[in-house]
Scaffold this active site. Structure first.
Site, PDB file in Angstrom:
ATOM      1  N   TYR A 213      62.859  34.721  31.638  1.00 33.80           N
ATOM      2  CA  TYR A 213      61.872  35.412  32.468  1.00 33.80           C
ATOM      3  C   TYR A 213      60.433  35.107  32.099  1.00 33.80           C
ATOM      4  O   TYR A 213      59.521  35.577  32.752  1.00 33.80           O
ATOM      5  CB  TYR A 213      62.160  36.926  32.444  1.00 33.80           C
ATOM      6  CG  TYR A 213      63.601  37.177  32.801  1.00 33.80           C
ATOM      7  CD1 TYR A 213      64.042  37.024  34.116  1.00 33.80           C
ATOM      8  CD2 TYR A 213      64.562  37.455  31.820  1.00 33.80           C
ATOM      9  CE1 TYR A 213      65.382  37.176  34.458  1.00 33.80           C
ATOM     10  CE2 TYR A 213      65.901  37.616  32.149  1.00 33.80           C
ATOM     11  CZ  TYR A 213      66.309  37.470  33.468  1.00 33.80           C
ATOM     12  OH  TYR A 213      67.631  37.602  33.807  1.00 33.80           O
TER      13      TYR A 213
ATOM     14  N   HIS B 125      76.714  38.848  34.205  1.00 32.68           N
ATOM     15  CA  HIS B 125      76.974  40.299  34.147  1.00 32.68           C
ATOM     16  C   HIS B 125      77.880  40.776  35.276  1.00 32.68           C
ATOM     17  O   HIS B 125      78.366  41.903  35.249  1.00 32.68           O
ATOM     18  CB  HIS B 125      75.661  41.084  34.223  1.00 32.68           C
ATOM     19  CG  HIS B 125      74.727  40.813  33.086  1.00 32.68           C
ATOM     20  ND1 HIS B 125      75.096  41.008  31.775  1.00 32.68           N
ATOM     21  CD2 HIS B 125      73.444  40.352  33.048  1.00 32.68           C
ATOM     22  CE1 HIS B 125      74.081  40.682  30.983  1.00 32.68           C
ATOM     23  NE2 HIS B 125      73.064  40.276  31.737  1.00 32.68           N
TER      24      HIS B 125
END
Ligand code: X5A
Ligand code: ZN
Length: 621
Positions: free
Chosen positions: A305, A135
């Site tokens: 995650y 990102h």
């Protein structure tokens, strides 16, 4: 040749120092848990272990601005409050005094991996890093990412190793917009990303994450975005995306190196992705990628995650990199409808840029070139050899003219490409005077070139070829005949209904049941002179007839039709929605009567016409 595993314990140092529910999932345990699992399974020991080094300022400068790097350098000396304030200037980012060191190690790990692979020390490898990178942008941290590890590695491979074609596969569940921005006008780096998108309602909420973002300028076609518009995508969807989008394009691109933005938040259990793909899927995806670039695959961890899912998926990927066979995939291998829509939208958006995606696109041919066509339609310029065309044309006076002969050559060429599977469907424009003769030749040619059963739907004033036999290989259905008549089970004629209701019942209750019963492997739709169908009706008919014939539909359009007709036909044959028929009008009693009569005659042979069980029951008889 082996597999490298690049890692450094220092990358576990950065952690969130204040309360932030969005950022807390990016925690040091992501690395420690994954590494422990690799050790437990004996996989780490099978790899060449490399200690990550820090990327230099010059290396960071391949992607990032000097001011941004200096700003990050300064964060090492900041207190918690100042770090929190600075973090707040970016979207979904936290800084820690060790962030700069960790982020330099993360970028350095990617560089080391690429160097090891391109030096031939190993065939492939994985860099286990944090913070992630995809990102981050030239002068901005974003989405837990500080330096763009994979982008830096790609630039480095270009500059230091002279590579000309690098493929980046981003299977993280988020769109790596940072990578997209850095390479969007660069045709030497092909960036593929799939991502949870939900029509723009998922982070980072960018319009440019959609399938129609395909790159810019010289980079047109070198950005490939596959947006998932629903959560719950699984093994079948991911494999389908590889088989039908990424791999055709990637093989055509022919990369010298594959970089993987390997985020495992696209795996089952992850709170961010909400997807269903099992860890085994990543072994399959890794195996597929190893078919490219001589197996030079460098994977760099991005997201992921759910600690258990993440570590299992990492193990699966490393196993595949090591060359172990991939465990079979569980669950039904049936892609979701929404996934297929996404896949189709990418194929349509990318078809102008990739020949490999054009083969299943609609082909279109016209005797005279200029027709305004949607850019995603393959305009077919080929023609059958002249002697062959002349041989087919010989018995027909109507085909003696040059224009008719030229058109026929194109029809024959298109027919062959459909029959040998190079294109699924096609549209050909025919001169008015030659419509019936062209259709006659197309039927014969189709049958002699491999079609087992050919459904011919002739609309308008088109006579059935006189010597067509009822041998079961051709079902002739004429819409627009003077009266309803079934002259045989293979020769049916029905007047063209004048109402939308009548037209719909004709298609749904007669044409399609016949087609599904007959199971043709080719459908010829001939829209003859003055066929009387409105454009949306013709489009609906063509779209529906893709079903029974595996999509193999050739539409012959009379040249006196509207120019838009070819365009709407191309769209629906391409898989787009058919246009609306307009306001509904009820079928007339005569139309209903004609259909009832035909259905009664044909039902014994064509069982899909039945609306009630033959055994009888309430209401039958
Ligand atoms: C690398 C990565 C996700 C950021 C999510 C912010 N970033 N809501 O997975
Ligand atoms: Zn992610």
């Amino acid at each position: 040749m082996g597999t490298a595993l690049v890692y450094h314990e220092d990358m576990t140092a950065a952690r969130l120092l204040w309360d932030d529910p969005e950022c807390e999932i990016e925690c040091p345990e992501r690395l420690t848990t994954a590494l422990e699992r690799l050790q437990q399974r004996g996989l780490e020991q099978r790899c060449l272990r490399l200690a990550a080094r820090e990327a230099s300022e010059a290396e960071l400068g391949l992607v990032h601005s000097p001011e941004y790097v200096a700003l990050l350098q300064g964060t090492q000396a900041l207190g918690t409050g100042e770090l929190q304030t600075l973090s707040g200037q970016y979207d979904a980012v936290y800084f820690h005094p060790s962030t700069f060191h960790c982020a330099r190690l993360a970028a350095g790990a990617a560089l080391q991996l690429v160097d090891a692979v391109l030096a031939g020390a190993v065939r492939n490898g994985l860099a286990l890093v944090r913070p992630p990178g995809h990102h981050s942008q030239r002068a901005a941290a974003n989405g837990f990412c500080v330096f763009n590890n994979v982008a830096i590695a790609a630039k480095h491979a270009q500059r230091q190793h002279g590579l000309h074609r690098i493929l980046i596969v981003d299977w993280d569940v988020h769109h790596g917009q940072g990578i997209q921005y850095i390479f969007e006008d660069d045709p030497s780096v092909l960036y593929f990303s799939w991502h949870r998108y939900e029509h723009g309602r998922f982070w980072p909420y960018l319009r440019e994450s959609d399938a129609d973002a395909v790159g810019q300028g010289p980079g047109l076609g070198f950005t490939v975005n596959l947006p998932w518009n629903q959560v719950g995508m699984g093994n079948a969807d991911y494999v389908a995306a590889f088989l039908h989008v990424l791999l055709p394009v990637a093989f055509e691109f022919n990369p010298e190196l594959v970089l993987v933005s390997a985020g495992f938040d696209s795996a089952i259990g992850d709170p961010e992705g909400q997807m269903q793909a099992t860890p085994e899927c990543f072994a399959h995806l890794t195996q597929l990628l190893q078919m490219l670039a001589g197996g030079r695959v460098c994977a760099v961890l991005e997201g992921g995650y759910h600690l258990e899912s993440l570590s299992q998926s990492v193990c699966m990927m490393v196993q595949a990199l090591l060359g172990d066979p991939a465990p079979p995939l569980s669950g039904p291998m049936v892609p979701h409808a929404s996934a297929l829509e996404s896949i189709q939208s990418v194929r349509v958006a990318q078809a102008p840029h990739w020949m490999s995606l054009q083969q299943q696109a609609v082909a279109l041919t016209a005797p005279d070139a200029a027709l305004a066509l949607p850019s995603d339609v393959l305009c077919e310029e080929g023609s059958a050899p002249q002697e062959e065309t002349q041989a087919w044309a010989r018995p027909h006076e109507a085909l003696a003219q040059d224009r008719a002969l030229t058109a026929l050559g194109k029809v024959l060429y298109l027919l062959d490409r459909i029959l040998d599977g190079q294109v699924s469907s096609g549209i050909a424009v025919t001169p008015a005077s030659a419509a019936a003769a062209t259709l006659d030749v197309a039927i014969r040619c189709g049958l002699s070139h491999g079609a087992q059963r050919l459904l011919c739907l002739a609309v308008g004033q088109l006579d059935r070829p006189p010597d067509l036999t009822d041998d079961g290989r051709t079902l002739w259905l004429n819409i627009g005949g003077k009266e309803a008549a079934a002259l045989s089970m293979f020769h049916v004629s029905v007047p063209l209904p004048g109402t939308t209701g009548g037209f719909l019942s004709c298609v749904l209750a007669l044409v399609l049941p016949l087609a599904y019963s007959f199971q043709p492997d080719l459908v010829l739709v001939a829209l003859g002179p003055a066929h009387g169908l409105r454009d949306p009706q013709a489009a609906l008919l063509a779209a529906l007839l893709r079903g029974p014939a595996g999509g193999r539909v050739l539409v012959l359009v009379d040249e006196e039709s509207t120019p838009q007709l070819a365009v709407v036909l191309a769209r629906v044959l391409h898989g787009e929605a058919a246009p609306s028929l307009g306001p509904f009008s009820m079928a007339s009693p005569e139309e209903v009567q004609a259909l009832m009569q035909l259905r009664g005659q044909l039902e014994p042979r064509w069982k899909m016409l039945q609306v009630a069980s033959e055994a009888g029951g309430p209401g039958s008889g």
